[in-house]
Structure formats: structure tokens, C-alpha cells
Design an enzyme around this catalytic site. Structure first.
Site, short mmCIF file in Angstrom:
data_model
loop_
_atom_site.label_atom_id
_atom_site.label_comp_id
_atom_site.label_asym_id
_atom_site.label_seq_id
_atom_site.Cartn_x
_atom_site.Cartn_y
_atom_site.Cartn_z
N HIS A 34 0.94 -1.31 -0.03
CA HIS A 34 -0.06 -0.14 0.21
C HIS A 34 0.69 1.26 -0.01
O HIS A 34 0.62 2.25 -0.71
CB HIS A 34 -0.78 -0.16 1.23
CG HIS A 34 -1.65 -1.11 1.25
ND1 HIS A 34 -1.82 -2.18 2.04
CD2 HIS A 34 -3.18 -1.29 0.54
CE1 HIS A 34 -2.89 -2.88 2.03
NE2 HIS A 34 -3.38 -2.52 0.95
N GLN A 58 -18.10 -7.33 -1.43
CA GLN A 58 -17.02 -8.32 -2.12
C GLN A 58 -16.66 -9.63 -1.68
O GLN A 58 -15.94 -10.27 -2.21
CB GLN A 58 -15.91 -7.24 -2.58
CG GLN A 58 -14.77 -6.80 -1.64
CD GLN A 58 -13.84 -5.89 -1.98
OE1 GLN A 58 -14.17 -4.82 -2.19
NE2 GLN A 58 -12.59 -6.41 -2.29
N ASP A 147 -3.57 -7.86 -7.83
CA ASP A 147 -4.77 -8.24 -8.03
C ASP A 147 -5.08 -8.10 -9.70
O ASP A 147 -5.90 -6.90 -9.80
CB ASP A 147 -6.07 -7.32 -7.21
CG ASP A 147 -5.63 -7.91 -5.66
OD1 ASP A 147 -5.92 -9.07 -5.46
OD2 ASP A 147 -5.31 -6.94 -4.91
N LEU A 181 3.25 -9.37 -1.03
CA LEU A 181 2.38 -8.72 -0.02
C LEU A 181 1.01 -8.83 0.03
O LEU A 181 0.67 -8.36 -1.03
CB LEU A 181 3.05 -7.34 0.45
CG LEU A 181 4.74 -7.22 0.49
CD1 LEU A 181 4.91 -5.81 1.00
CD2 LEU A 181 5.00 -8.26 1.78
N SER A 182 0.43 -9.27 1.08
CA SER A 182 -0.84 -9.26 1.20
C SER A 182 -1.49 -9.08 2.59
O SER A 182 -0.75 -9.77 3.47
CB SER A 182 -1.64 -10.52 0.34
OG SER A 182 -2.94 -10.80 0.72
N ARG A 184 -3.75 -10.50 3.67
CA ARG A 184 -4.29 -12.00 4.11
C ARG A 184 -2.78 -12.66 4.40
O ARG A 184 -3.15 -13.93 5.00
CB ARG A 184 -4.80 -12.73 3.17
CG ARG A 184 -6.39 -12.04 2.85
CD ARG A 184 -7.31 -13.12 1.77
NE ARG A 184 -8.72 -12.81 2.07
CZ ARG A 184 -9.21 -11.67 1.20
NH1 ARG A 184 -8.55 -11.01 0.22
NH2 ARG A 184 -10.44 -11.19 1.15
O1 PAF Z 1 -8.05 -4.14 -3.51
C1 PAF Z 1 -8.68 -3.84 -2.50
O2 PAF Z 1 -8.19 -3.65 -1.48
C2 PAF Z 1 -10.38 -3.91 -2.64
O3 PAF Z 1 -10.76 -4.68 -3.89
C3 PAF Z 1 -10.64 -2.26 -3.18
C4 PAF Z 1 -10.16 -2.21 -4.58
C5 PAF Z 1 -10.31 -1.25 -2.21
C6 PAF Z 1 -12.12 -2.42 -3.15
O4 PAF Z 1 -12.81 -2.62 -2.09
#
Ligand code: PAF
Length: 273
Positions: A34, A58, A147, A181-182, A184
Site C-alpha cells: 500500500h 465483495q 490483483d 505482500l497481502s 491476508r
Molecule cells: O484491492 C482492494 O483492497 C479492494 O478490492 C478495493 C479495490 C479497495 C475495493 O474494495
């Protein structure tokens, strides 16, 4: 850094600025991936807005919505240190009403690969991204290549809905061992973390095969599968940058994607060749 919870208040504030806005939408539990998106946004815009919203639409029934990491104080600090100007921190009632208008993911691209294991997931992603982009109205919005299917669908939505925002893809960040990196990754035990390294290893194998002139998708996928087993493999796929299936890798226009379940954690990774 100013923090807003109300979509309308943030919208009014941002509309009053005469500055280019870079936007980084996130679900929090911020990590270096991030931070690299925020850095890029800072380089390319006058103002940076980050949103933190664990978007319920989602997540499918039975998925990890409730246990998804939420770390409000730590995330605020990360944003402050990274030089974010505005943090948008709504809750679900601020974003969603009753009898919702929603965006539907496209029938093909939205229901292959991750859309097969998580049917409806991408409609939730597109709906919230549409809302967030309309609130923030950025010049540029930043999404990770990790992603890849999400990035492809958001780019498609923006184009097909004639939206006035530039979608900027940002390279995947990896830890010292190569694991993408994630947020999760936090679910993984130390042993599972070792096992998860088979994912980047399988992508490296694909890269090496292509570099040595082997373009046959079936053969590459077999080798990758051998590396990933005995973990549960949701898919190993090689598609074009537009997500069309390929029989032969096209260098410069291919993405190799993996989704595997390690322990009980679903992990995604890919490499753009
Ligand atoms: O990739 C993500 O963290 C989410 O899918 C997003 C793009 C913020 C939408 O909720």
C-alpha cells in the site's frame, strides 16, 4: 492529515480544492505494498487521498469478512507517516443504503478465474470502486498488479462507463523471500508461510521456461502445478493482458496467474510476461 467519515463532506471538501488528486483505495491492514501505491500517488499528484473500507459486498457468504484484519490506529499512523493528505474512513452505512443500485461485473471476464471461485466478488468490487471514485473524483487512481483481474475489470469499467479517471497499475511488492505482500498473509502460520513460497517459485519457473523459449501454455501450467501441489490450486492460468485464454505465451502481452489455498488461506499472485 484530515480524516473524513462522511462521503458528502469529503466530496464537498475535495471539490473545493484546485489541485490534482491521486487516490489509493484500500481495505486497510496497510503494508509496504500500500505504501508503494501512496508513494506513486504522491509523486504524480498534488493531493493524496486514501480510503480504508472493508467492503462487505465483495466478500461471499462464509468468507473472511469478520476476521479480515482491522487496525484503525496503526493504519492512520501509516498514512500520516506516508504523507497522505486526506484519509476517508467510512463505515458500511455511510457507503450503502437500502435497495442498492449496483454495478455488475461483465459476464465473461468477471466470472473466470477468481470470478469462478468467488462468483459475484467482482460486482462488489466494481460497485464500491465506482462509489469511491465518484466521491473522490481523482485525476489518477492507483491499484496493485497483484490483483490483476481486479485491475483489468476496473480499467474496463472506467473505459466503458466513460469515467474521467486514469487508472495507474503499480508493481507487486514482495517480502525478502519473494512472497507477494497481502493483508491476508497475516493468516499464515510460519509453516504455511514456507509452503506459500511455492507460489512465487511456480511463477519463477514459468518465467524461466519462457526465457528459455518454451511458450506452450499447457506445458508451463503442468510444471507450475507440480510445484504447487499438494496445496489446493484454485487455478493456474496464462492469459493475455485483456484476459483472453492463450495456447502460447505472447511475450509482452501475457499474464501468468495463480490462486492457491495454503492452509485455509486463499493466496493470489501473478507475473506479467
Ligand atoms: O484491492 C482492494 O483492497 C479492494 O478490492 C478495493 C479495490 C479497495 C475495493 O474494495
Amino acid at each position: 492529515m484530515r480524516v473524513f467519515q462522511s462521503p458528502l463532506e469529503l466530496k464537498n471538501e475535495l471539490r473545493s480544492l484546485d489541485a490534482s488528486i491521486g487516490f489509493v483505495p484500500t481495505m486497510g491492514a496497510l503494508h509496504n505494498g500500500h505504501i508503494s501505491l501512496i508513494k506513486k500517488a504522491k509523486e504524480q499528484n498534488e493531493i493524496v487521498v486514501v480510503s480504508i473500507f472493508v467492503n462487505p459486498t465483495q466478500f461471499l457468504k462464509g468468507e473472511d469478512l469478520d476476521k479480515y484484519p482491522r487496525r484503525e490506529q496503526a493504519d492512520r499512523r501509516v498514512c500520516e507517516l506516508a504523507g497522505v493528505d486526506y484519509l476517508f474512513y467510512p463505515n458500511a452505512d455511510d457507503i450503502y443504503g437500502k435497495d442498492e443500485v449496483t454495478v455488475c461485473a461483465p459476464n465473461v471476464r468477471g466470472y473466470i478465474l477468481e470470478g469462478t471461485s468467488r462468483p459475484g466478488h467482482f460486482s462488489g468490487v466494481l460497485t464500491v470502486v465506482m462509489k469511491l471514485l465518484n466521491i473522490v473524483n481523482p485525476k489518477n487512481a492507483y491499484f496493485g498488479k497483484k490483483d490483476a483481474q481486479q485491475l483489468n475489470l476496473i480499467t474496463l469499467m472506467v473505459k466503458q462507463m466513460f469515467m474521467d479517471v486514469n487508472i495507474v497499475p503499480v508493481d507487486t511488492m514482495r517480502d525478502a523471500n519473494g512472497l507477494a505482500l497481502s493483508s491476508r498473509n497475516e493468516y499464515l502460520t510460519p509453516i504455511e508461510k514456507e509452503e506459500a513460497l511455492k507460489i512465487p517459485l511456480s511463477l519463477k519457473k514459468a518465467t524461466n521456461m519462457v526465457m528459455s523459449g518454451i511458450y506452450d501454455v499447457k506445458r508451463i501450467k503442468e510444471e507450475m502445478t507440480n510445484i504447487l501441489l499438494p496445496n489446493e490450486i484454485s487455478y493456474v492460468a496464462i492469459v493475455s493482458r485483456e484476459f483472453e485464454p492463450l495456447e502460447k505465451v505472447i511475450p509482452g502481452n501475457s499474464i501468468v496467474l495463480v490462486e492457491a489455498v495454503v492452509g485455509s488461506t486463499r493466496l493470489l499472485d501473478n507475473i506479467w510476461l
